[in-house]
Design a protein around this motif. Structure first.
Motif, PDB file in Angstrom:
ATOM      1  N   LEU A  36       0.830  -1.200   0.000  1.00  0.00           N
ATOM      2  CA  LEU A  36       0.000   0.000   0.000  1.00  0.00           C
ATOM      3  C   LEU A  36       0.866   1.252   0.000  1.00  0.00           C
ATOM      4  CD1 LEU A  36      -2.754   1.391   0.129  1.00  0.00           C
ATOM      5  CD2 LEU A  36      -2.678   1.098   2.620  1.00  0.00           C
ATOM      6  N   HIS A  37       1.943   1.249   0.752  1.00  0.00           N
ATOM      7  CA  HIS A  37       2.847   2.405   0.790  1.00  0.00           C
ATOM      8  C   HIS A  37       3.429   2.673  -0.607  1.00  0.00           C
ATOM      9  CE1 HIS A  37       5.732   5.307   2.294  1.00  0.00           C
ATOM     10  NE2 HIS A  37       6.675   4.645   1.654  1.00  0.00           N
ATOM     11  N   PHE A  38       3.893   1.629  -1.289  1.00  0.00           N
ATOM     12  CA  PHE A  38       4.413   1.793  -2.649  1.00  0.00           C
ATOM     13  C   PHE A  38       3.351   2.383  -3.576  1.00  0.00           C
ATOM     14  CE2 PHE A  38       7.775  -1.291  -1.503  1.00  0.00           C
ATOM     15  CZ  PHE A  38       8.876  -0.664  -2.060  1.00  0.00           C
ATOM     16  N   VAL A  39       2.124   1.898  -3.448  1.00  0.00           N
ATOM     17  CA  VAL A  39       1.033   2.399  -4.292  1.00  0.00           C
ATOM     18  C   VAL A  39       0.743   3.862  -3.963  1.00  0.00           C
ATOM     19  CG1 VAL A  39      -1.413   2.134  -4.866  1.00  0.00           C
ATOM     20  CG2 VAL A  39       0.044   0.103  -4.651  1.00  0.00           C
ATOM     21  N   GLU A  40       0.660   4.192  -2.676  1.00  0.00           N
ATOM     22  CA  GLU A  40       0.385   5.577  -2.281  1.00  0.00           C
ATOM     23  C   GLU A  40       1.469   6.538  -2.775  1.00  0.00           C
ATOM     24  OE1 GLU A  40      -2.243   5.141   1.798  1.00  0.00           O
ATOM     25  OE2 GLU A  40      -0.079   5.401   1.988  1.00  0.00           O
ATOM     26  N   PRO A  49      -6.781  -6.094  -0.763  1.00  0.00           N
ATOM     27  CA  PRO A  49      -8.136  -6.245  -0.235  1.00  0.00           C
ATOM     28  C   PRO A  49      -8.784  -4.882   0.028  1.00  0.00           C
ATOM     29  CG  PRO A  49      -6.628  -7.716   0.894  1.00  0.00           C
ATOM     30  CD  PRO A  49      -5.795  -6.803   0.038  1.00  0.00           C
ATOM     31  N   ALA A  50     -10.063  -4.785  -0.243  1.00  0.00           N
ATOM     32  CA  ALA A  50     -10.802  -3.534  -0.061  1.00  0.00           C
ATOM     33  C   ALA A  50     -10.691  -3.024   1.371  1.00  0.00           C
ATOM     34  CB  ALA A  50     -12.267  -3.734  -0.442  1.00  0.00           C
ATOM     35  N   SER A  51     -10.637  -3.908   2.347  1.00  0.00           N
ATOM     36  CA  SER A  51     -10.551  -3.473   3.741  1.00  0.00           C
ATOM     37  C   SER A  51      -9.235  -2.759   4.028  1.00  0.00           C
ATOM     38  CB  SER A  51     -10.712  -4.667   4.681  1.00  0.00           C
ATOM     39  OG  SER A  51      -9.699  -5.622   4.445  1.00  0.00           O
ATOM     40  N   GLU A  71     -10.767 -11.659 -13.505  1.00  0.00           N
ATOM     41  CA  GLU A  71     -11.579 -11.974 -12.324  1.00  0.00           C
ATOM     42  C   GLU A  71     -10.704 -11.867 -11.085  1.00  0.00           C
ATOM     43  OE1 GLU A  71     -14.025 -15.677 -10.331  1.00  0.00           O
ATOM     44  OE2 GLU A  71     -13.510 -15.780 -12.442  1.00  0.00           O
ATOM     45  N   LEU A  72     -11.051 -10.938 -10.207  1.00  0.00           N
ATOM     46  CA  LEU A  72     -10.260 -10.725  -8.998  1.00  0.00           C
ATOM     47  C   LEU A  72     -10.681 -11.691  -7.901  1.00  0.00           C
ATOM     48  CD1 LEU A  72     -10.178  -6.829  -8.965  1.00  0.00           C
ATOM     49  CD2 LEU A  72      -8.411  -8.408  -9.750  1.00  0.00           C
ATOM     50  N   PRO A  73      -9.742 -12.062  -7.045  1.00  0.00           N
ATOM     51  CA  PRO A  73     -10.059 -13.004  -5.967  1.00  0.00           C
ATOM     52  C   PRO A  73     -10.825 -12.332  -4.840  1.00  0.00           C
ATOM     53  CG  PRO A  73      -7.815 -12.268  -5.777  1.00  0.00           C
ATOM     54  CD  PRO A  73      -8.354 -11.667  -7.047  1.00  0.00           C
ATOM     55  N   ILE A  74     -11.368 -13.160  -3.981  1.00  0.00           N
ATOM     56  CA  ILE A  74     -12.037 -12.687  -2.776  1.00  0.00           C
ATOM     57  C   ILE A  74     -11.202 -13.164  -1.594  1.00  0.00           C
ATOM     58  CG2 ILE A  74     -14.082 -12.919  -1.326  1.00  0.00           C
ATOM     59  CD1 ILE A  74     -15.685 -13.332  -3.916  1.00  0.00           C
TER      60      ILE A  74
END
Length: 107
Positions: A36-40, A49-51, A71-74
């Motif tokens: 997430l840090h790399f993406v931000e 994950p959405a959460s 198709e993305l995983p859950i």
């Protein structure tokens, strides 16, 4: 693409993403918050994950990109407890309420 930051689904997902994007380059990162840090910071993309991304999306730090051709995983969340009474029951109810409200706002 930052991969393998959430257990269980990456091997199959990388195959599906590569079929849609043959020139895609990947880098393994074992922790979702690092991905997430790399993406931000605008250094990479990832499937998280959405959460995990909810707050960053709400604050405008990242954008969700639809990817209809893959198709993305859950990812499932489990709560394990020996006894669901007292504080454990209250905690389980709080988590359940959060997850229900989260999926209503995402779905």
């Amino acid at each position: 693409m930052i991969t393998h930051n959430h257990p269980g689904f990456w091997d199959d997902l990388v195959v599906r993403l590569r079929s849609a994007h043959p020139r895609m380059r990947t880098m393994r990162v074992s922790q979702a918050h690092v991905a997430l840090h790399f993406v931000e910071q605008g250094l990479a993309t990832s499937c998280l994950p959405a959460s995990i991304i909810r707050q960053s999306v709400l604050w405008g730090r990242i954008l969700e990109m639809p990817h209809p051709e893959v198709e993305l995983p859950i990812a499932h969340t489990y709560l394990v407890s020996r006894d669901l009474s007292g504080m454990a029951a209250a905690f389980a109810q709080t988590v359940e309420g959060y997850m229900e409200s989260h999926w209503e706002s995402v779905g």
